[in-house]
Design a protein around this motif. Structure first.
Motif, PDB file in Angstrom:
ATOM      1  N   SER A  57       0.831  -1.209   0.000  1.00 45.69           N
ATOM      2  CA  SER A  57       0.000   0.000   0.000  1.00 45.69           C
ATOM      3  C   SER A  57       0.863   1.255   0.000  1.00 45.69           C
ATOM      4  O   SER A  57       0.601   2.214  -0.735  1.00 45.69           O
ATOM      5  N   GLU A  97      -6.859  10.824   0.602  1.00 42.57           N
ATOM      6  CA  GLU A  97      -7.734   9.677   0.833  1.00 42.57           C
ATOM      7  C   GLU A  97      -7.784   8.785  -0.408  1.00 42.57           C
ATOM      8  O   GLU A  97      -7.709   7.560  -0.313  1.00 42.57           O
ATOM      9  N   GLU A  98      -7.884   9.393  -1.579  1.00 43.21           N
ATOM     10  CA  GLU A  98      -7.926   8.611  -2.820  1.00 43.21           C
ATOM     11  C   GLU A  98      -6.601   7.881  -3.052  1.00 43.21           C
ATOM     12  O   GLU A  98      -6.584   6.734  -3.508  1.00 43.21           O
ATOM     13  N   ARG A 101      -6.548   4.851  -0.810  1.00 41.16           N
ATOM     14  CA  ARG A 101      -7.423   3.811  -1.373  1.00 41.16           C
ATOM     15  C   ARG A 101      -6.742   3.119  -2.562  1.00 41.16           C
ATOM     16  O   ARG A 101      -6.781   1.895  -2.688  1.00 41.16           O
ATOM     17  N   THR A 102      -6.116   3.905  -3.433  1.00 39.11           N
ATOM     18  CA  THR A 102      -5.414   3.342  -4.590  1.00 39.11           C
ATOM     19  C   THR A 102      -4.286   2.426  -4.130  1.00 39.11           C
ATOM     20  O   THR A 102      -4.093   1.334  -4.670  1.00 39.11           O
ATOM     21  N   ASP A 105      -5.798  -0.783  -2.782  1.00 37.49           N
ATOM     22  CA  ASP A 105      -6.258  -1.632  -3.891  1.00 37.49           C
ATOM     23  C   ASP A 105      -5.080  -2.341  -4.547  1.00 37.49           C
ATOM     24  O   ASP A 105      -5.153  -3.525  -4.879  1.00 37.49           O
ATOM     25  N   ARG A 126     -11.545  -5.365  -0.953  1.00 34.80           N
ATOM     26  CA  ARG A 126     -11.785  -4.237  -1.881  1.00 34.80           C
ATOM     27  C   ARG A 126     -13.070  -3.497  -1.513  1.00 34.80           C
ATOM     28  O   ARG A 126     -13.129  -2.273  -1.567  1.00 34.80           O
ATOM     29  N   VAL A 129     -12.321  -1.354   1.483  1.00 40.83           N
ATOM     30  CA  VAL A 129     -11.503  -0.200   1.100  1.00 40.83           C
ATOM     31  C   VAL A 129     -12.357   0.860   0.404  1.00 40.83           C
ATOM     32  O   VAL A 129     -12.176   2.052   0.618  1.00 40.83           O
ATOM     33  N   ASP A 130     -13.330   0.411  -0.401  1.00 38.36           N
ATOM     34  CA  ASP A 130     -14.186   1.345  -1.127  1.00 38.36           C
ATOM     35  C   ASP A 130     -15.197   2.045  -0.229  1.00 38.36           C
ATOM     36  O   ASP A 130     -15.628   3.150  -0.532  1.00 38.36           O
ATOM     37  N   VAL A 134     -11.139   6.363   5.065  1.00 41.14           N
ATOM     38  CA  VAL A 134      -9.719   6.031   5.147  1.00 41.14           C
ATOM     39  C   VAL A 134      -9.188   6.167   6.568  1.00 41.14           C
ATOM     40  O   VAL A 134      -8.396   5.355   7.019  1.00 41.14           O
ATOM     41  N   LEU A 137      -9.795   3.098   8.287  1.00 38.10           N
ATOM     42  CA  LEU A 137      -8.896   2.044   7.802  1.00 38.10           C
ATOM     43  C   LEU A 137      -7.524   2.174   8.456  1.00 38.10           C
ATOM     44  O   LEU A 137      -6.916   1.191   8.847  1.00 38.10           O
TER      45      LEU A 137
END
Length: 152
Positions: A57, A97-98, A101-102, A105, A126, A129-130, A134, A137
């Motif tokens: 990650s 945050e994006e 997440r990326t 993933d 997944r 995560v979606d 965040v 998480l």
């Protein structure tokens, strides 16, 4: 006198051996490219799989930003460090945050490719995560301790 001569000879041999093995041209090790896929070490057990996922990650976030994984690890040390990192990189909370997440993933994809997790588990992760914010998480048990372990 003989002991001094032996000590001097041993010292000279040590220095010459060091120089012969390239000691005069020290160069620091290259930092690994975070965009390159790293081999999984064959993790055994949930904690080792989780550690590999965290590392992957971090690589994903670093790759997207064009920085080293080490810089990202240090950014997650505290909220203040994370805010300073985001300012330095010119990203806002939504972009950060994006990116996280990326990165997560990517880590799930890596874990599935390495057969460290089953496809069903990957789909569930997944979905989490979606859907999960965040910050929640990052607060999950195991995420920050894994980051802190990298800082030691």
């Amino acid at each position: 006198m003989r002991a001094i001569a032996i000590a001097a000879a041993v010292s000279a041999a040590l220095v010459l051996g060091y120089l012969a093995l390239g000691g005069a041209s020290y160069a620091p090790a290259q930092v690994a490219d975070p965009c390159a896929t790293r081999d999984w070490r064959g993790p055994e057990g949930l904690s080792e799989v989780a550690e590999q996922i965290v590392l992957s990650s971090l690589d994903g976030v670093a790759c997207e930003l064009g920085v080293t994984r080490e810089e990202v690890v240090l950014a997650f040390e505290s909220d203040d460090e994370l805010e300073a990192f985001a300012r330095r990189e010119g990203i806002d909370d939504e972009e950060l945050e994006e990116l996280v997440r990326t990165g997560l993933d990517r880590a799930i994809d890596d874990a599935e490719r390495a057969d460290a997790i089953e496809p069903t588990t990957a789909r569930l992760l997944r979905a989490l995560v979606d859907r999960i914010p965040v910050q929640q998480l990052l607060d999950l048990p195991g995420f920050l301790p894994a980051i802190e372990g990298l800082l030691d």
